[in-house]
Design a protein around this motif. Structure first.
Motif, PDB file in Angstrom:
ATOM      1  N   ILE A  23       0.874  -1.183   0.000  1.00 32.89           N
ATOM      2  CA  ILE A  23       0.000   0.000   0.000  1.00 32.89           C
ATOM      3  C   ILE A  23       0.912   1.234   0.000  1.00 32.89           C
ATOM      4  CG2 ILE A  23      -1.816   1.263   1.249  1.00 32.89           C
ATOM      5  CD1 ILE A  23      -2.339  -1.284   2.883  1.00 32.89           C
ATOM      6  N   PHE A  75      -0.156   7.232   6.622  1.00 31.71           N
ATOM      7  CA  PHE A  75       0.835   6.363   7.250  1.00 31.71           C
ATOM      8  C   PHE A  75       1.883   5.943   6.226  1.00 31.71           C
ATOM      9  CE2 PHE A  75       2.885   2.497   8.423  1.00 31.71           C
ATOM     10  CZ  PHE A  75       3.144   2.653   9.775  1.00 31.71           C
ATOM     11  N   PHE A  76       1.436   5.461   5.084  1.00 39.25           N
ATOM     12  CA  PHE A  76       2.372   4.883   4.124  1.00 39.25           C
ATOM     13  C   PHE A  76       3.207   5.960   3.428  1.00 39.25           C
ATOM     14  CE2 PHE A  76      -0.800   1.675   4.975  1.00 39.25           C
ATOM     15  CZ  PHE A  76       0.027   0.634   5.355  1.00 39.25           C
ATOM     16  N   HIS A  87       4.470  -4.558   4.134  1.00 34.48           N
ATOM     17  CA  HIS A  87       3.115  -5.128   4.078  1.00 34.48           C
ATOM     18  C   HIS A  87       2.962  -6.116   2.901  1.00 34.48           C
ATOM     19  CE1 HIS A  87       2.301  -1.972   6.966  1.00 34.48           C
ATOM     20  NE2 HIS A  87       1.128  -2.503   7.230  1.00 34.48           N
ATOM     21  N   PHE A 140       8.558  -5.467   6.829  1.00 32.55           N
ATOM     22  CA  PHE A 140       7.813  -4.614   7.755  1.00 32.55           C
ATOM     23  C   PHE A 140       6.338  -5.000   7.683  1.00 32.55           C
ATOM     24  CE2 PHE A 140       5.328  -0.494   8.060  1.00 32.55           C
ATOM     25  CZ  PHE A 140       5.157  -0.608   9.432  1.00 32.55           C
ATOM     26  N   ASP A 141       5.824  -5.433   8.820  1.00 33.18           N
ATOM     27  CA  ASP A 141       4.384  -5.719   8.952  1.00 33.18           C
ATOM     28  C   ASP A 141       3.873  -6.780   7.997  1.00 33.18           C
ATOM     29  OD1 ASP A 141       3.685  -4.321  11.152  1.00 33.18           O
ATOM     30  OD2 ASP A 141       2.681  -2.670  10.111  1.00 33.18           O
ATOM     31  N   GLN A 196       5.519  -2.400  14.953  1.00 34.14           N
ATOM     32  CA  GLN A 196       5.283  -1.281  15.878  1.00 34.14           C
ATOM     33  C   GLN A 196       4.776  -1.772  17.235  1.00 34.14           C
ATOM     34  OE1 GLN A 196       3.248   2.187  13.656  1.00 34.14           O
ATOM     35  NE2 GLN A 196       2.560   0.363  12.597  1.00 34.14           N
ATOM     36  N   PHE A 252      -3.692  -8.997   7.489  1.00 34.09           N
ATOM     37  CA  PHE A 252      -2.626  -7.997   7.594  1.00 34.09           C
ATOM     38  C   PHE A 252      -1.989  -8.163   8.966  1.00 34.09           C
ATOM     39  CE2 PHE A 252      -5.453  -6.302   4.405  1.00 34.09           C
ATOM     40  CZ  PHE A 252      -4.564  -5.879   3.422  1.00 34.09           C
ATOM     41  N   PRO A 311      -0.230  -6.438  11.166  1.00 32.23           N
ATOM     42  CA  PRO A 311      -0.469  -5.528  12.289  1.00 32.23           C
ATOM     43  C   PRO A 311      -1.916  -5.595  12.771  1.00 32.23           C
ATOM     44  CG  PRO A 311      -0.252  -4.288  10.237  1.00 32.23           C
ATOM     45  CD  PRO A 311       0.138  -5.698   9.933  1.00 32.23           C
ATOM     46  N   LEU A 312      -2.848  -5.750  11.828  1.00 28.24           N
ATOM     47  CA  LEU A 312      -4.262  -5.816  12.222  1.00 28.24           C
ATOM     48  C   LEU A 312      -4.546  -7.129  12.940  1.00 28.24           C
ATOM     49  CD1 LEU A 312      -6.000  -4.267   9.072  1.00 28.24           C
ATOM     50  CD2 LEU A 312      -5.044  -3.116  11.078  1.00 28.24           C
ATOM     51  N   ARG A 343      -3.214  -6.710  16.468  1.00 26.83           N
ATOM     52  CA  ARG A 343      -4.122  -5.842  17.250  1.00 26.83           C
ATOM     53  C   ARG A 343      -5.405  -6.605  17.587  1.00 26.83           C
ATOM     54  NH1 ARG A 343      -2.746  -0.736  13.166  1.00 26.83           N
ATOM     55  NH2 ARG A 343      -0.507  -0.953  13.518  1.00 26.83           N
ATOM     56  N   VAL A 382      -9.808  -2.835   3.226  1.00 29.57           N
ATOM     57  CA  VAL A 382      -8.517  -2.193   2.919  1.00 29.57           C
ATOM     58  C   VAL A 382      -8.436  -2.108   1.401  1.00 29.57           C
ATOM     59  CG1 VAL A 382      -6.006  -2.373   3.008  1.00 29.57           C
ATOM     60  CG2 VAL A 382      -7.361  -3.009   5.015  1.00 29.57           C
ATOM     61  N   PRO A 440      -8.585   0.322  14.686  1.00 29.45           N
ATOM     62  CA  PRO A 440      -7.128   0.436  14.881  1.00 29.45           C
ATOM     63  C   PRO A 440      -6.295   0.602  13.600  1.00 29.45           C
ATOM     64  CG  PRO A 440      -7.824  -1.835  15.168  1.00 29.45           C
ATOM     65  CD  PRO A 440      -9.067  -1.048  14.849  1.00 29.45           C
ATOM     66  N   TYR A 441      -6.631   1.610  12.807  1.00 28.56           N
ATOM     67  CA  TYR A 441      -5.877   2.038  11.612  1.00 28.56           C
ATOM     68  C   TYR A 441      -6.475   3.409  11.318  1.00 28.56           C
ATOM     69  CZ  TYR A 441      -4.741   1.818   6.476  1.00 28.56           C
ATOM     70  OH  TYR A 441      -4.316   2.065   5.189  1.00 28.56           O
ATOM     71  N   ASP A 469      -2.278   4.854  14.798  1.00 25.39           N
ATOM     72  CA  ASP A 469      -1.636   5.742  13.808  1.00 25.39           C
ATOM     73  C   ASP A 469      -1.902   7.225  14.084  1.00 25.39           C
ATOM     74  OD1 ASP A 469      -0.881   3.408  12.402  1.00 25.39           O
ATOM     75  OD2 ASP A 469      -2.806   3.407  11.358  1.00 25.39           O
TER      76      ASP A 469
HETATM   77  C1  SR1 Z   1      -3.757  -2.457   6.418  1.00 26.68           C
HETATM   78  S1  SR1 Z   1      -2.573  -2.450   7.646  1.00 26.68           S
HETATM   79  C2  SR1 Z   1      -2.591  -0.820   8.225  1.00 26.68           C
HETATM   80  C3  SR1 Z   1      -1.605  -0.617   9.313  1.00 26.68           C
HETATM   81  O1  SR1 Z   1      -0.315  -0.823   8.839  1.00 26.68           O
HETATM   82  C4  SR1 Z   1       0.598  -0.099   9.664  1.00 26.68           C
HETATM   83  O2  SR1 Z   1       0.982  -0.990  10.656  1.00 26.68           O
HETATM   84  C5  SR1 Z   1      -0.169   1.044  10.222  1.00 26.68           C
HETATM   85  O3  SR1 Z   1       0.000   1.183  11.595  1.00 26.68           O
HETATM   86  C6  SR1 Z   1      -1.611   0.776   9.838  1.00 26.68           C
HETATM   87  O4  SR1 Z   1      -2.507   0.894  10.911  1.00 26.68           O
END
Ligand code: SR1
Length: 345
Positions: free
Chosen positions: A46, A51-52, A101, A124-125, A138, A169, A171-172, A175, A198, A226-227, A253
């Motif tokens: 993305i 954020f990105f 991502h 990353f993530d 994070q 995803f 990070p999601l 969370r 997304v 949480p985004y 974020d």
């Molecule tokens: C779709 S994932 C979105 C998240 O990726 C990063 O970790 C940001 O914190 C965002 O919330």
């Protein structure tokens, strides 16, 4: 729109953007950074959204400081395209690859192909489940925990909630583990509805979903989103339905635009938990540089988030990310993946 974003859009073909002004080498740095011009690729899933954009900007600044020739492949939420961009980066002869991502199952084999070609890979993530690939994150469990602790503090342990989530995803998903744990510990929290998307129109899509969800569940008083794109969508829905004084939004974020939305009079967006995404971008590039220099960045590289409440932002007169960096040094800097020879700022 930032200049980087507009440049990326202009380069809508899947060619990589090579940033100009590659610095000379860093005196005293280990090879190949003593000579400069080390080719590294950043491949994203993305690219749109605050954020990105900030993550990429941080990566670009750190690459410049290291004399790296950074090739950026814009993400368009397309798993097949991300795979093909990794193949292109391998063919470019990069020394390292940062994968930002994506969907693990479509990336694991191609990431292994890069490793087999002698390319260092940092993720990353996206969990590539490979001991040779350092993972930057994070501290998403902490991030969700501190946001939800604030929700419990303000709303008590019993409330009806809306939740925004898309599985797959990393990070999601992390969370979500915390959300499930908090619900299990607090049976008075009732998740009335779950929505999520997304895409390149995340906030608008979530706004439509949230409107329907709120109309069908008028007893919702808390939304966990949480985004920041999710939180923006929920806030748009609350504004339109005139429910801003009834429902509170807790998110992840932060950006300068987010701070404006959180602190504006009457905003229902009361809390976010966040890192500075530019710092995370810089950490990702530093981890790749350490690996290229033959120095171990570690496998789990974590940037800690900070709790940012509406009340604290307003009372400290914080309007921008720069204000946050100045007032909270731990927000604007990370010691992750550093070395004496790596310039940071
Ligand atoms: C779709 S994932 C979105 C998240 O990726 C990063 O970790 C940001 O914190 C965002 O919330």
């Amino acid at each position: 729109m930032t200049p980087i974003r507009s440049t990326l859009l202009a380069l809508a073909a899947s060619t990589a953007l090579s940033l100009p002004a590659v610095a000379a080498g860093i005196p005293g740095a280990p090879a190949p950074f003593d000579k400069g011009g080390v080719k590294v690729a950043l491949v994203s899933y993305i690219s749109a959204g605050d954020f990105f954009e900030a993550y990429q900007a941080g990566a670009v600044a750190q690459a410049k400081a290291l004399g790296i020739d950074l090739r950026i492949f814009p993400g368009r939420q397309d798993a097949a395209e991300e795979r093909s961009q990794i193949e292109q980066a391998i063919n470019l002869g990069v020394k390292a690859l940062v994968i930002d991502h994506g969907l693990p199952e479509s990336l694991k084999d191609v990431a292994q192909k890069a490793l087999d070609a002698g390319i260092k890979v940092v993720a990353f993530d996206v969990n590539l489940d490979n001991p040779k690939i350092p993972q930057v994150e994070q501290s998403d469990h902490d991030l969700a925990r501190i946001a939800l602790e604030d929700a419990l503090k303000t709303n008590g342990a019993s409330f009806h909630a809306g939740y925004v989530y898309v599985a797959g995803f990393a990070p999601l998903d992390r969370r979500d583990e915390t959300w499930r744990a908090v619900k299990a510990k607090n049976p008075g929290i009732v998740e009335k509805v779950r929505i999520g998307a997304v895409s390149d129109t995340t906030a608008a899509t979530v706004a439509d979903q949230a409107k329907a969800a709120l109309r069908a569940n008028p007893d919702i008083t808390v939304f966990f989103a949480p985004y920041d794109e999710f939180a923006r969508g929920v806030k748009l829905a609350l504004n339109e339905l005139k429910l801003t004084d009834k429902v509170k939004v807790y998110s992840a974020d932060v950006s300068t635009a987010d701070i404006g939305e959180i602190t504006e009079p009457g905003s229902p967006w009361v809390t976010t938990a966040a890192t500075n995404p530019a710092v995370v971008g810089a950490v990702s590039i530093r981890a790749a540089a350490l690996a290229v220099a033959g120095q171990d960045p570690g496998h789990d590289i974590v940037v800690q988030p900070t709790l940012l409440t509406q009340e604290a932002l307003r009372s400290a007169n914080i309007h921008t990310i720069e204000d946050l960096n100045a007032k909270l040094p731990a927000f604007g800097h990370s010691d992750a993946a550093t070395a004496a020879w790596i310039p940071t700022h």
